[in-house]
Design a protein around this motif. Structure first.
Motif, short mmCIF file in Angstrom:
data_model
loop_
_atom_site.label_atom_id
_atom_site.label_comp_id
_atom_site.label_asym_id
_atom_site.label_seq_id
_atom_site.Cartn_x
_atom_site.Cartn_y
_atom_site.Cartn_z
N PRO A 17 0.81 -1.23 0.00
CA PRO A 17 0.00 0.00 0.00
C PRO A 17 0.84 1.28 0.00
N GLU A 18 2.07 1.22 0.57
CA GLU A 18 2.95 2.40 0.62
C GLU A 18 3.65 2.65 -0.71
N GLY A 19 3.62 1.70 -1.63
CA GLY A 19 4.26 1.85 -2.93
C GLY A 19 4.93 0.57 -3.37
N LEU A 20 5.81 0.70 -4.36
CA LEU A 20 6.52 -0.43 -4.95
C LEU A 20 7.86 -0.58 -4.24
N PHE A 21 8.13 -1.76 -3.65
CA PHE A 21 9.35 -1.98 -2.87
C PHE A 21 10.08 -3.23 -3.33
#
Length: 186
Positions: A17-21
């Motif tokens: 949910p915070e982005g692409l990691f």
């Protein structure tokens, strides 16, 4: 595609949910009391920020399938960089902000691996070093032999790098693409 945190591997890309990691490091921990968990170090693919995150064992996370395409830089079209896909010969216009610092080391004919996710470029992979021509620098002065002394030089891509005093205009230098440091005379 959802995968279990028990199946994590280094280099795997996750859509959180915070982005692409991207998984930099992971460790399965099984304490004497309580449930097992997975401690991870994650790197944001877009910003490069590093994040430590702990997941419960067997927790489901979304794996992002990042397509890596080998492309050749053809030319600049205004501000955009034009790349050609080496397998399909399709041309792609890319904004400089999307490429990031790799733009400092790209010259005509350079091959770059563009990382794509859902049609969006999320990163670039280049060779560890490139050879570029010095287009502007102060001339070296005879007798100026201070060990390790450096001077600024502007390269053909517009990037600036600190070089030894003996480097002159027209010389080819090898530059580290990760740090932007001078390596050697080419």
């Amino acid at each position: 595609m959802a995968i279990s945190t028990n199946d994590l591997k280094n280099g795997m890309t996750l859509d959180l949910p915070e982005g692409l990691f991207q998984v930099v490091e992971f460790q399965h921990v099984k304490p004497g009391k309580g449930g097992a968990f997975v401690r991870t170090t994650l790197k944001n693919v877009r910003t490069g920020a590093v994040l430590d995150r702990t997941f419960r064992a067997a927790e489901k996370v979304e794996q992002a399938v990042v397509d890596k395409r080998e492309m050749q830089f053809l030319y600049r079209d205004g501000d955009d960089y034009v790349f050609m896909d080496n397998s399909t010969y399709d041309q792609l216009h890319v904004a400089p902000a999307t490429i990031g610092t790799a733009a400092n080391y790209i010259i005509d004919g350079t091959t770059v691996v563009l990382q794509m996710y859902n049609g969006e470029i999320v990163g670039t992979d280049m060779s560890a070093s490139v050879e570029l021509t010095v287009v502007d620098t102060e001339p070296g002065i005879q007798g100026d032999r201070v060990s390790g002394a450096k001077k600024p030089a502007r390269l053909e891509t517009g990037a600036s790098v600190q070089v030894p005093l003996f480097i002159n205009i027209g010389d080819k230098v090898k530059v580290d693409t990760r740090s932007g440091d001078y390596i050697s005379k080419a």
